[in-house]
Motif scaffolding. Structure first.
Motif, PDB file in Angstrom:
ATOM      1  N   LEU A 434     -53.991 -28.496  -7.502  1.00  0.00           N
ATOM      2  CA  LEU A 434     -53.436 -29.434  -8.493  1.00  0.00           C
ATOM      3  C   LEU A 434     -53.715 -28.947  -9.917  1.00  0.00           C
ATOM      4  CD1 LEU A 434     -54.387 -32.860  -6.855  1.00  0.00           C
ATOM      5  CD2 LEU A 434     -52.065 -32.020  -7.273  1.00  0.00           C
ATOM      6  N   GLU A 435     -54.915 -28.355 -10.116  1.00  0.00           N
ATOM      7  CA  GLU A 435     -55.264 -27.839 -11.436  1.00  0.00           C
ATOM      8  C   GLU A 435     -54.274 -26.738 -11.853  1.00  0.00           C
ATOM      9  OE1 GLU A 435     -59.080 -25.772 -13.733  1.00  0.00           O
ATOM     10  OE2 GLU A 435     -58.911 -25.699 -11.544  1.00  0.00           O
ATOM     11  N   GLN A 436     -53.988 -25.818 -10.942  1.00  0.00           N
ATOM     12  CA  GLN A 436     -53.078 -24.726 -11.283  1.00  0.00           C
ATOM     13  C   GLN A 436     -51.657 -25.237 -11.446  1.00  0.00           C
ATOM     14  OE1 GLN A 436     -53.513 -20.881  -9.588  1.00  0.00           O
ATOM     15  NE2 GLN A 436     -55.542 -21.316  -8.741  1.00  0.00           N
ATOM     16  N   LEU A 437     -51.289 -26.252 -10.643  1.00  0.00           N
ATOM     17  CA  LEU A 437     -49.961 -26.837 -10.817  1.00  0.00           C
ATOM     18  C   LEU A 437     -49.873 -27.526 -12.171  1.00  0.00           C
ATOM     19  CD1 LEU A 437     -47.233 -27.324  -9.415  1.00  0.00           C
ATOM     20  CD2 LEU A 437     -48.171 -29.450  -8.494  1.00  0.00           C
ATOM     21  N   GLY A 438     -50.987 -28.175 -12.578  1.00  0.00           N
ATOM     22  CA  GLY A 438     -51.023 -28.785 -13.906  1.00  0.00           C
ATOM     23  C   GLY A 438     -50.866 -27.751 -15.007  1.00  0.00           C
ATOM     24  N   ASP A 439     -51.535 -26.580 -14.866  1.00  0.00           N
ATOM     25  CA  ASP A 439     -51.364 -25.486 -15.831  1.00  0.00           C
ATOM     26  C   ASP A 439     -49.902 -25.060 -15.915  1.00  0.00           C
ATOM     27  OD1 ASP A 439     -53.990 -25.379 -16.584  1.00  0.00           O
ATOM     28  OD2 ASP A 439     -54.541 -23.807 -15.151  1.00  0.00           O
ATOM     29  N   TYR A 440     -49.283 -24.987 -14.725  1.00  0.00           N
ATOM     30  CA  TYR A 440     -47.862 -24.592 -14.692  1.00  0.00           C
ATOM     31  C   TYR A 440     -47.009 -25.595 -15.475  1.00  0.00           C
ATOM     32  CZ  TYR A 440     -43.144 -24.832 -12.744  1.00  0.00           C
ATOM     33  OH  TYR A 440     -41.793 -24.940 -12.591  1.00  0.00           O
ATOM     34  N   TYR A 441     -47.283 -26.898 -15.241  1.00  0.00           N
ATOM     35  CA  TYR A 441     -46.500 -27.917 -15.949  1.00  0.00           C
ATOM     36  C   TYR A 441     -46.750 -27.857 -17.464  1.00  0.00           C
ATOM     37  CZ  TYR A 441     -45.294 -30.113 -11.482  1.00  0.00           C
ATOM     38  OH  TYR A 441     -44.797 -30.379 -10.243  1.00  0.00           O
ATOM     39  N   LEU A 442     -48.010 -27.605 -17.865  1.00  0.00           N
ATOM     40  CA  LEU A 442     -48.317 -27.484 -19.290  1.00  0.00           C
ATOM     41  C   LEU A 442     -47.576 -26.310 -19.921  1.00  0.00           C
ATOM     42  CD1 LEU A 442     -52.157 -28.213 -19.439  1.00  0.00           C
ATOM     43  CD2 LEU A 442     -50.347 -29.520 -20.559  1.00  0.00           C
ATOM     44  N   ASN A 443     -47.566 -25.167 -19.221  1.00  0.00           N
ATOM     45  CA  ASN A 443     -46.913 -23.971 -19.757  1.00  0.00           C
ATOM     46  C   ASN A 443     -45.394 -24.104 -19.800  1.00  0.00           C
ATOM     47  OD1 ASN A 443     -49.349 -22.623 -20.108  1.00  0.00           O
ATOM     48  ND2 ASN A 443     -49.345 -21.803 -18.036  1.00  0.00           N
ATOM     49  N   THR A 444     -44.852 -24.988 -18.967  1.00  0.00           N
ATOM     50  CA  THR A 444     -43.390 -25.168 -18.952  1.00  0.00           C
ATOM     51  C   THR A 444     -42.958 -26.425 -19.714  1.00  0.00           C
ATOM     52  OG1 THR A 444     -43.591 -26.260 -16.779  1.00  0.00           O
ATOM     53  CG2 THR A 444     -43.062 -23.906 -16.802  1.00  0.00           C
ATOM     54  N   GLY A 445     -43.928 -27.061 -20.419  1.00  0.00           N
ATOM     55  CA  GLY A 445     -43.580 -28.207 -21.270  1.00  0.00           C
ATOM     56  C   GLY A 445     -43.430 -29.512 -20.527  1.00  0.00           C
ATOM     57  N   LYS A 446     -43.859 -29.590 -19.272  1.00  0.00           N
ATOM     58  CA  LYS A 446     -43.748 -30.831 -18.504  1.00  0.00           C
ATOM     59  C   LYS A 446     -45.087 -31.579 -18.602  1.00  0.00           C
ATOM     60  CE  LYS A 446     -40.503 -28.664 -15.259  1.00  0.00           C
ATOM     61  NZ  LYS A 446     -40.255 -28.287 -13.849  1.00  0.00           N
ATOM     62  N   THR A 447     -45.285 -32.182 -19.744  1.00  0.00           N
ATOM     63  CA  THR A 447     -46.587 -32.793 -20.041  1.00  0.00           C
ATOM     64  C   THR A 447     -46.900 -33.950 -19.098  1.00  0.00           C
ATOM     65  OG1 THR A 447     -46.223 -32.215 -22.354  1.00  0.00           O
ATOM     66  CG2 THR A 447     -48.006 -33.748 -21.878  1.00  0.00           C
ATOM     67  N   LYS A 448     -45.907 -34.770 -18.784  1.00  0.00           N
ATOM     68  CA  LYS A 448     -46.150 -35.924 -17.912  1.00  0.00           C
ATOM     69  C   LYS A 448     -46.546 -35.467 -16.507  1.00  0.00           C
ATOM     70  CE  LYS A 448     -43.164 -39.269 -20.252  1.00  0.00           C
ATOM     71  NZ  LYS A 448     -41.999 -40.183 -20.127  1.00  0.00           N
ATOM     72  N   ASP A 449     -45.818 -34.475 -15.996  1.00  0.00           N
ATOM     73  CA  ASP A 449     -46.164 -33.962 -14.668  1.00  0.00           C
ATOM     74  C   ASP A 449     -47.554 -33.319 -14.672  1.00  0.00           C
ATOM     75  OD1 ASP A 449     -43.738 -34.746 -13.611  1.00  0.00           O
ATOM     76  OD2 ASP A 449     -42.758 -32.838 -14.030  1.00  0.00           O
ATOM     77  N   ALA A 450     -47.868 -32.644 -15.782  1.00  0.00           N
ATOM     78  CA  ALA A 450     -49.192 -32.037 -15.904  1.00  0.00           C
ATOM     79  C   ALA A 450     -50.266 -33.114 -15.899  1.00  0.00           C
ATOM     80  CB  ALA A 450     -49.260 -31.216 -17.186  1.00  0.00           C
ATOM     81  N   TYR A 451     -50.056 -34.192 -16.626  1.00  0.00           N
ATOM     82  CA  TYR A 451     -51.014 -35.296 -16.694  1.00  0.00           C
ATOM     83  C   TYR A 451     -51.257 -35.889 -15.301  1.00  0.00           C
ATOM     84  CZ  TYR A 451     -52.952 -39.914 -17.679  1.00  0.00           C
ATOM     85  OH  TYR A 451     -53.730 -41.045 -17.672  1.00  0.00           O
ATOM     86  N   ALA A 452     -50.165 -36.096 -14.514  1.00  0.00           N
ATOM     87  CA  ALA A 452     -50.296 -36.684 -13.170  1.00  0.00           C
ATOM     88  C   ALA A 452     -51.090 -35.763 -12.256  1.00  0.00           C
ATOM     89  CB  ALA A 452     -48.904 -36.945 -12.586  1.00  0.00           C
ATOM     90  N   ALA A 453     -50.809 -34.463 -12.322  1.00  0.00           N
ATOM     91  CA  ALA A 453     -51.509 -33.515 -11.445  1.00  0.00           C
ATOM     92  C   ALA A 453     -52.982 -33.421 -11.804  1.00  0.00           C
ATOM     93  CB  ALA A 453     -50.836 -32.142 -11.547  1.00  0.00           C
ATOM     94  N   ILE A 454     -53.292 -33.301 -13.119  1.00  0.00           N
ATOM     95  CA  ILE A 454     -54.688 -33.151 -13.534  1.00  0.00           C
ATOM     96  C   ILE A 454     -55.468 -34.427 -13.248  1.00  0.00           C
ATOM     97  CG2 ILE A 454     -56.209 -32.709 -15.497  1.00  0.00           C
ATOM     98  CD1 ILE A 454     -54.691 -30.282 -14.562  1.00  0.00           C
ATOM     99  N   LYS A 455     -54.840 -35.572 -13.453  1.00  0.00           N
ATOM    100  CA  LYS A 455     -55.524 -36.847 -13.197  1.00  0.00           C
ATOM    101  C   LYS A 455     -55.879 -36.987 -11.718  1.00  0.00           C
ATOM    102  CE  LYS A 455     -55.189 -41.816 -14.014  1.00  0.00           C
ATOM    103  NZ  LYS A 455     -54.362 -42.923 -14.538  1.00  0.00           N
ATOM    104  N   LYS A 456     -54.939 -36.597 -10.844  1.00  0.00           N
ATOM    105  CA  LYS A 456     -55.191 -36.660  -9.397  1.00  0.00           C
ATOM    106  C   LYS A 456     -56.314 -35.693  -9.002  1.00  0.00           C
ATOM    107  CE  LYS A 456     -52.596 -36.748  -5.053  1.00  0.00           C
ATOM    108  NZ  LYS A 456     -51.264 -36.566  -4.435  1.00  0.00           N
TER     109      LYS A 456
END
Length: 827
Positions: A434-456
């Motif tokens: 989930l952490e790496q998926l969150g990094d992916y979302y951050l790098n691709t500008g998907k802040t909301k998806d990144a927030y959900a992944a990191i929070k989980k």
């Protein structure tokens, strides 16, 4: 000659196969011993001591072949044993033979045959063989990807040892189940079964049981390491070392198991970023394993050292270590021959090497090479169902595709990794994915998806007590809050991270957190706080630089010492290769000499056989001449007697005509007597002259007819001379001449396969008149002479030398003549 030839063949077989099947009481040559009829034992088996039981001799030879890993020869021997036991209806022998054939088939890579043999062995319910059958079947099921069947075999072993009241066997089987779950990523079940194995062992442990308990504790430590609980892993590795240290007898296996724990501690310290301690323990483990020639362990230590070099930015040395690890694990040993847990451990280790090599290529900015290594790692992990390894590879492939700007493939790989971690209930792995998926979302500008992944991921880290992972996730969450303009939440996360990293002593992450705090205060307009944290970043950077410099010097010194040892190993390896090359050349020289001797022996044997054939042929020819010389005086005497009578009873003109015909006939006899065979046309001409002469002699007492099959080629086919003349003479003198009235003689020649069938039929007195005895005696003499002549041609033509004599009768039973027939060989 034959004995010399057999000895040379046997010696060549032993020399070329590098095996000498020569025992104290018997020997075994592959092509000379086979059982074709189980009810009759070939004499070759009873070579020296026929009183010794045949099955014991074969088992001893089979064991010798197994020890020498001569699998093909062992397979043949146990196949012969199986046939013997079938003839004896020996169930225990049959179970043993099927078991050994299953083992050998597995070694030869014939897994389907191996499974069939082992299942047959189990049907005989021979208790002492059950353990072996189940263990080999488990290996086969693991190799063929039937993991449920593999687990069932281990459970059957637990039941078997329970019935036998064998605690050590039960513990070992439970340990196998635990390692199965460890490999397949079910870490809670793995720990459960390892603990069950420990509990079964007695409280008052022997050295052997202490050793087993230490192994099981080490397996628990490795499970916690794979699970992500590094402090728990460190605790159990140390427990295992303490237990091994209490064993009184120091063996090579004990030393290797201590080295396993030291390597595990080194890996834990690597994850905890305590690299100096990690290098110390990995080097200690490496030294023990090199001394014990544990090449798999050496490769595993190279993995750990390569990882440390990568973390310190020393890519060249990292590549050297990891590349050596791959080479060692690919070429030094055959994982198939390890069997069971050994096969799983070796394959898992190879998968880890390729994973780390791929990670190095990725950090080194070589994404194409990284993907190749990741694919190799994934393939090996799939072979043994190493689910955690597969998930880790998928995460790294996601990072690689992200680096190559292939975002769709990156996300797909991250999601596949998440699915595997979720399925095997690996919460630390799931959180890291989930952490790496969150990094992916951050790098691709998907802040909301990144927030959900990191929070989980944060929730999992909190519930599982993974403080370091929690701090790393908080650092990423601070970045998300910063992007979302949630400054208070950002500051709280950074403060939490700083406390956690300071507690763990992670200077790099402390420096990164201070850098984020400095940027936060600078953005908030708090120059003093920003300056404080910037100064702290600068100080930490200098400290980290000095630490890495000192660490690099230490690594270089360790490498220097290691390379000295490595050079010594290389020298020993080269010397061994030179000795082996010299041995091969010597063996080749002997082989060439023996081949030359064999060729000369064969040539001498053929020459001798040729001389024997020539001698036999000459003897036959002499015998033929002798037989003809025995026959010719008889015929000449009768002819001269007839001429003598002619001069007294007939006119001189008839006597002169008879004498002229006789002279022509004698000329033909003289010409033919020098030959072994003559043309068929020559024989017919001779018979015609002979019959005309006899007809003249007996004043037209008979008529004769000669019939020749149209298929016979008179000028091309050759036959022995004067084979039929004695029978024609008997037919004339003893058949038609005594008959009242004129006689009739019919001579036939017909072609049958590779011979000419001769038959003569007359209407004479037959063989039932008063002259019967005299005719029988004459016929017997002609038959004897002809049979002796035909016997001389037996080795040239394969046909039945059958002379058939048949009396002919009228319908009322009155004798009406005789028929004689026999085959004539054609040349």
């Amino acid at each position: 000659m034959y004995l010399l030839f057999s000895f040379i063949l046997y010696f060549l077989f032993c020399l070329s196969s590098d095996k000498t099947y020569l025992g104290v009481n018997h020997f075994y040559v592959e092509d000379s011993i086979r059982i074709s009829d189980t009810k009759k034992v070939p004499s070759e088996y009873l070579i020296v001591k026929p009183e010794k039981k045949l099955t014991d001799l074969l088992k001893k030879q089979g064991d010798s072949c197994l020890n020498e890993k001569n699998w093909d020869q062992a397979y043949q021997i146990y196949s012969d044993l199986l046939k013997l036991y079938k003839s004896e209806k020996n169930d225990s022998g049959l179970a043993l033979s099927y078991n050994m054939l299953g083992l050998i088939s597995h070694k030869l890579g014939r897994e389907e045959d191996a499974e069939s043999f082992l299942r047959r062995s189990l049907t005989y319910q021979i208790g002492e063989l059950a353990e072996s059958n189940y263990k080999i079947l488990a290996i086969i099921y693991g190799l063929t990807g039937r993991f449920d069947h593999e687990l069932n075999c281990y459970q059957s072993l637990v039941d078997y040892f329970k019935n036998m009241d064998n605690r050590d066997g039960m513990a070992a089987s439970l340990n196998s189940i635990g390692y199965f779950y460890l490999t397949h990523g079910h870490f809670s079940k793995a720990v459960e079964y390892f603990n069950q194995a420990i509990k079964i062992l007695a409280s008052d442990l022997t050295d052997a049981e202490t050793f087993l308990k230490g192994q099981y504790l080490g397996n628990i430590a490795r499970t916690y390491y794979n699970w992500g609980y590094y402090l728990q892993a460190l605790k159990y590795h140390r427990k295992a070392i303490d237990l091994f240290s209490s064993v009184s007898s120091i063996t090579s296996d004990l030393k290797i198991n201590i080295a396993n724990q030291q390597e595990g501690i080194g890996l834990v310290f690597t994850q905890l970023d305590k690299l100096d301690s990690a290098v110390f323990y990995l080097k200690k483990s490496l030294q023990i394993r090199e001394d014990a020639n544990d090449m798999l362990g050496v490769g595993m230590c190279f993995d750990g050292l390569g990882e440390i070099c990568k973390m310190t930015g020393n890519y060249t040395d990292a590549f050297d270590y990891l590349n050596k690890a791959v080479i060692i694990k690919d070429s030094v040993f055959n994982v198939r021959l390890l069997g069971g847990l050994g096969y799983n451990q070796a394959t898992e280790s190879k998968s880890v090497s390729y994973l780390k090599l791929g990670q190095l290529y990725l950090d080194w900015n070589k994404p194409a090479l990284a993907l190749q290594s990741f694919d190799s790692s994934f393939y090996l992990a799939s072979l043994i169902g190493y689910e955690k390894g597969k998930a880790e590879v998928l995460l790294e492939k996601g990072n690689t595709f992200l680096k190559m700007n292939q975002t769709d493939k990156a996300e797909a790989n991250y999601n596949q990794a998440l699915e595997i971690f979720h399925r095997i209930e690996n919460l630390p792995g799931y959180a890291m994915a989930l952490e790496q998926l969150g990094d992916y979302y951050l790098n691709t500008g998907k802040t909301k998806d990144a927030y959900a992944a990191i929070k989980k991921a944060l929730h999992i880290a909190d519930t599982t007590g993974l403080e370091e992972l929690n701090a790393s996730l908080c650092l990423k969450m601070a970045r998300i809050y910063s992007l979302s303009e949630k400054h208070d939440s950002c500051y709280q996360c950074l403060s939490h991270c700083l406390i956690s990293f300071e507690k763990a002593g992670l200077n790099k992450k402390i420096m990164k957190t201070c850098d984020e705090l400095a940027a936060y205060f600078e953005k908030a307009g708090n120059a003093d706080s920003a300056s404080f944290y910037y100064k702290r970043v600068a100080k930490l950077r200098e400290t980290i630089f000095n630490q890495e410099l000192a660490r690099s010097v230490a690594v270089l010194q360790a490498d220097y010492n290691f390379r000295n040892n490595e050079n010594a190993m290389l020298v020993m390896t080269k010397e061994k290769q030179i000795r082996e090359l010299h041995l091969k050349r010597t063996r080749l020289y002997y082989l060439l000499i023996m081949i030359l001797i064999l060729i000369l022996g064969i040539m001498a044997w053929f020459y001798q056989e040729k001389q024997i054939m020539k001698t036999q042929q000459k003897a036959i020819e002499l015998e033929q001449h002798l037989l003809r010389t025995q026959m010719n005086p008889h015929f000449i005497f009768n002819a001269l007697q007839a001429i003598h009578n002619y001069f007294y009873t007939s006119t001189p003109e008839k006597a002169g005509d008879y004498l002229s015909k006789f002279a022509r006939l004698m000329r033909m006899i003289l010409e033919n007597s020098r030959k072994t065979v003559i043309s068929f046309s020559n024989e017919i001409e001779f018979l015609d002259h002979y019959l005309k002469l006899q007809k003249l002699r007996f004043e037209d007492k008979f008529d004769y007819h000669i019939e020749v099959d149209p298929q016979i080629l008179p000028d091309e086919m050759k036959i022995p001379p004067m084979l039929v003349q004695p029978f024609i003479e008997n037919s004339i003198i003893h058949g038609v001449v005594p008959k009242e009235g004129k006689g009739d003689i019919l001579i036939k020649f017909s072609l049958e396969k590779d011979c000419i069938l001769f038959s003569i039929e007359d209407n004479g007195i037959g063989m039932d008149k008063p002259s019967e005895k005299k005719r029988k005696e004459s016929t017997s003499l002609a038959t004897k002479i002809t049979m002796e002549r035909l016997q001389g041609f037996k080795f040239k033509r394969k046909f039945r030398e059958l002379i058939h004599i048949e009396s002919l009768f009228e319908p009322d039973g009155t004798p009406s003549g005789t028929r004689i027939s026999f085959p004539i060989p054609v040349f």
